[in-house]
Design a protein around this motif. Structure first.
Motif, PDB file in Angstrom:
ATOM      1  N   LEU A   1      -5.596   3.935   4.695  1.00 39.43           N
ATOM      2  CA  LEU A   1      -5.628   2.704   4.689  1.00 39.43           C
ATOM      3  C   LEU A   1      -3.965   2.043   4.904  1.00 39.43           C
ATOM      4  CD1 LEU A   1      -7.856   1.115   3.811  1.00 39.43           C
ATOM      5  CD2 LEU A   1      -7.147   1.086   1.387  1.00 39.43           C
TER       6      LEU A   1
ATOM      7  N   LEU B   1      -9.718  -5.883   3.696  1.00 41.62           N
ATOM      8  CA  LEU B   1      -9.747  -4.670   3.172  1.00 41.62           C
ATOM      9  C   LEU B   1      -8.672  -4.802   1.905  1.00 41.62           C
ATOM     10  CD1 LEU B   1      -8.427  -2.911   6.499  1.00 41.62           C
ATOM     11  CD2 LEU B   1     -10.495  -2.326   4.898  1.00 41.62           C
TER      12      LEU B   1
ATOM     13  N   ARG C   1       0.908  -1.211   0.204  1.00 44.18           N
ATOM     14  CA  ARG C   1       0.063   0.121  -0.011  1.00 44.18           C
ATOM     15  C   ARG C   1       1.013   1.306  -0.028  1.00 44.18           C
ATOM     16  NH1 ARG C   1      -5.212   0.987  -1.496  1.00 44.18           N
ATOM     17  NH2 ARG C   1      -5.185   3.266  -1.261  1.00 44.18           N
TER      18      ARG C   1
ATOM     19  N   VAL D   1      -3.294   8.614  -2.093  1.00 48.53           N
ATOM     20  CA  VAL D   1      -4.477   7.911  -2.464  1.00 48.53           C
ATOM     21  C   VAL D   1      -4.962   7.283  -1.066  1.00 48.53           C
ATOM     22  CG1 VAL D   1      -5.857   6.131  -3.437  1.00 48.53           C
ATOM     23  CG2 VAL D   1      -4.028   7.518  -4.778  1.00 48.53           C
ATOM     24  N   ASN D   2      -5.851   7.708  -0.305  1.00 52.60           N
ATOM     25  CA  ASN D   2      -6.262   6.969   0.790  1.00 52.60           C
ATOM     26  C   ASN D   2      -5.185   6.624   1.876  1.00 52.60           C
ATOM     27  OD1 ASN D   2      -9.133   7.055   0.929  1.00 52.60           O
ATOM     28  ND2 ASN D   2      -9.387   5.419  -0.407  1.00 52.60           N
TER      29      ASN D   2
ATOM     30  N   ALA E   1     -10.218  -4.828  -5.875  1.00 51.54           N
ATOM     31  CA  ALA E   1     -11.396  -4.615  -6.591  1.00 51.54           C
ATOM     32  C   ALA E   1     -11.488  -3.653  -7.433  1.00 51.54           C
ATOM     33  CB  ALA E   1     -12.648  -4.787  -5.754  1.00 51.54           C
ATOM     34  N   ARG E   2     -10.687  -2.155  -6.621  1.00 50.31           N
ATOM     35  CA  ARG E   2     -10.525  -1.010  -7.412  1.00 50.31           C
ATOM     36  C   ARG E   2      -9.537  -1.023  -8.482  1.00 50.31           C
ATOM     37  NH1 ARG E   2      -9.939   5.139  -5.227  1.00 50.31           N
ATOM     38  NH2 ARG E   2     -10.280   5.804  -7.184  1.00 50.31           N
TER      39      ARG E   2
ATOM     40  N   ARG F   1     -13.603   3.924   8.175  1.00 54.06           N
ATOM     41  CA  ARG F   1     -13.296   3.796   6.565  1.00 54.06           C
ATOM     42  C   ARG F   1     -14.469   2.811   6.165  1.00 54.06           C
ATOM     43  NH1 ARG F   1     -10.915   6.976   3.601  1.00 54.06           N
ATOM     44  NH2 ARG F   1     -10.994   8.712   5.135  1.00 54.06           N
ATOM     45  N   VAL F   2     -14.714   2.020   6.704  1.00 57.80           N
ATOM     46  CA  VAL F   2     -15.827   0.836   6.321  1.00 57.80           C
ATOM     47  C   VAL F   2     -17.342   1.471   6.510  1.00 57.80           C
ATOM     48  CG1 VAL F   2     -16.899  -1.576   6.773  1.00 57.80           C
ATOM     49  CG2 VAL F   2     -14.498  -1.477   6.858  1.00 57.80           C
TER      50      VAL F   2
ATOM     51  N   VAL G   1     -11.034  -5.686  -1.095  1.00 61.25           N
ATOM     52  CA  VAL G   1     -11.815  -4.365  -1.751  1.00 61.25           C
ATOM     53  C   VAL G   1     -10.748  -3.341  -2.451  1.00 61.25           C
ATOM     54  CG1 VAL G   1     -12.978  -2.371  -0.741  1.00 61.25           C
ATOM     55  CG2 VAL G   1     -13.448  -4.716   0.311  1.00 61.25           C
ATOM     56  N   TRP G   2      -9.568  -3.161  -1.947  1.00 64.12           N
ATOM     57  CA  TRP G   2      -8.621  -2.578  -2.701  1.00 64.12           C
ATOM     58  C   TRP G   2      -8.347  -3.118  -4.027  1.00 64.12           C
ATOM     59  CZ3 TRP G   2      -2.771  -3.021  -1.341  1.00 64.12           C
ATOM     60  CH2 TRP G   2      -2.012  -2.463  -2.237  1.00 64.12           C
TER      61      TRP G   2
END
Lengths: 245, 251
Positions: free
Chosen positions: A32, A222, A20, A28-29, A228-229, A82-83, A225-226
């Motif tokens: 996270l 987590l 990350r 970006v975020n 997925a983006r 965040r969630v 989900v990342w």
């Protein structure tokens, strides 16, 4: 067996943090990244060799363990914020970062620190496991310490669970739904971790698996989900799946 | 339900006795690996038969009719109903028709593209974006979905999911036609497996059905279509927004 579990957890969290890092540098975020970083720090403090060294530097009276518990509080708090924002759960969001949520955080933190201060200083021992043997008072207080440590995590997890389960059923990208399912598993494991503190001794053998499992489930959820983006962005249009088809 | 490979081999032998798998693949445009895989698995897709029959100048509907599950496709076709024909006109074409009819000088007959540029362009060929659902709605007497479900063993929610996704397995398409008592190839047209000409629909049947609608009928139909489209788009936008929020916070 239970010696290798913390290592697995640490590797998972550290890999996530490392992966990350570039996004965090790009801005970006960054939260996270911070979540994964805190989880990594908690992972380090859960391993005997590191714990002994760090606690030794802090005076050798298990202050590192209180620190570890507070880091875990911060991690789950950030995850929950965040969630609940991401999955659109304003009620759960209030229960965590609104007035009631912050009150809960303050109460559990105060309880944790108070119980720790009430206990007689004990020599460094990872997971605080030898603190009870020092005196009868410590042995009596130890369950309260763990109740405070795991109580807040269970509270947050319970608040998160409905939103996570709802997201699993919604028409979202499959990876997001899988990620939500994994985090829901993490939430269940966290609550189970609290229950295990009061469970009969025979059940305690599964506690390390449950507690490490909770961290791994949350973290990998987590990450999914990342992912997925990343997948959506690769298909074109910065995570905006095409509406044309 | 795909077709058994054995029956397919027998059929293929009748169509092209000397052609190898590679020849057939080249002629039909079906990928050789796809065809080989279907043969190995023992299940050949209906679309494969359609592509091959086109390559050998056969009617695909008749070709499907030579397989047991579709035996009744070989019978003389029942002509499509007006509702079915209209259901296979794209919403945009319906709107074009409305606009063309309300143009000030559109009064002279049903413009067939002779006067000025105001006449609507020809209708796009089926299928359109909501062909399947519109077709089923056009032939549904209220109990159709239950009958199809009972006849095929496909759960109603799975059937509905296909309609919403504008997909319809050939087997279900034909089963739907049977259950509704309409032309058996109509569903295959709506599903995009065969063309309207291949299904035996007269060339200008859809245009004629459209021209036969009164302004009121046409406008009401277009309104229904727009309402359904609006609902679908809003749901899509909602999902989209939700996904964006997730990316913003967790991506």
């Amino acid at each position: 067996m239970s010696e290798i579990l913390p290592w697995i957890t640490l590797v998972v969290c550290a890999s996530a943090a490392l992966a990350r890092l570039p996004s965090a540098v790009r801005g970006v975020n960054p939260t996270l990244f911070l979540i994964f970083l805190l989880a990594t720090a908690a992972g380090i403090l859960s391993i005997e060799q590191f714990y002994m060294a760090i606690d030794g530097a802090l005076g050798g009276i298990n202050i590192a363990h209180v620190l570890l518990r507070l880091i875990v509080f911060a991690t789950i708090y950030l995850i929950a914020v965040r969630v609940t924002k991401g999955f659109g759960a304003p009620d759960a969001h209030r229960m965590i970062s609104g007035r009631p949520g912050l009150a809960m955080l303050a109460i559990f933190t105060a309880a944790l620190v108070t119980v720790f201060l009430l206990m007689e200083p004990a020599a460094s021992s990872v997971r605080f496991r030898e603190a009870g043997a020092v005196s009868a008072r410590n042995e009596a207080l130890l369950p309260y310490y763990w109740a405070a440590a795991r109580g807040y995590l269970a509270y947050v997890s319970l608040a998160l669970l409905p939103a996570l389960l709802r997201s699993v059923r919604e028409s979202l990208p499959p990876l997001v739904r899988t990620g939500a399912a994994l985090m829901a598993a993490g939430a269940v494991a966290t609550v189970a971790g609290l229950c295990l503190e009061f469970a009969p001794l025979q059940l305690l053998v599964v506690a390390p698996a449950v507690n490490n499992g909770a961290v791994v489930f949350y973290t990998s959820g987590l990450v999914l989900v990342w992912m997925a983006r990343v997948k959506a962005a690769n298909r074109g249009g910065h995570g905006t799946s095409s509406t044309g088809r | 339900m795909p077709l058994p490979a054995k029956a397919f081999q027998r059929w293929l032998h009748g169509v092209a006795p000397d052609a190898s798998v590679a020849d057939v693949a080249r002629a039909s445009g079906v990928k050789r690996t796809t065809l080989a895989q279907q043969l190995v698995r023992g299940k050949v897709a209906e679309a494969t038969v359609v592509a091959i029959s086109r390559a050998f100048n056969m009617n695909p509907v008749a070709a499907l009719g030579s397989f047991e599950p579709y035996w009744d496709l070989g019978k003389p076709p029942i002509p499509p109903t007006l509702q079915e024909l209209v259901s296979q006109i794209a919403t945009a074409d319906l709107l074009h028709a409305i606009i063309a009819r309300t143009e000030p000088d559109a009064g002279t007959g049903n413009g067939t593209g002779t006067d000025k540029g105001t006449a609507p362009p020809g209708l796009g060929p089926p299928p359109h974006a909501t062909s399947v659902k519109n077709w089923v709605d056009a032939i549904d007497d209220g109990e159709l979905r239950h009958r199809v479900s009972a006849a095929t063993g496909v759960a109603p929610q799975n059937y509905s999911a296909q309609l919403t996704a504008n997909r319809l397995a050939p087997e279900l398409a034909v089963a739907t036609s049977r259950a509704a008592g309409v032309g058996l190839a109509s569903g295959l047209v709506a599903a995009g497996l065969v063309t309207e000409a291949e299904a035996g629909w007269p060339p200008d049947a859809r245009q004629a059905a459209l021209d036969g609608m009164t302004d009121g009928e046409l406008t009401a139909l277009a309104g229904e279509r727009l309402q359904a489209l609006g609902k679908a788009l809003r749901r899509q936008e909602h999902d989209q927004r939700q996904t964006e929020t997730i990316w913003e916070n967790l991506g």
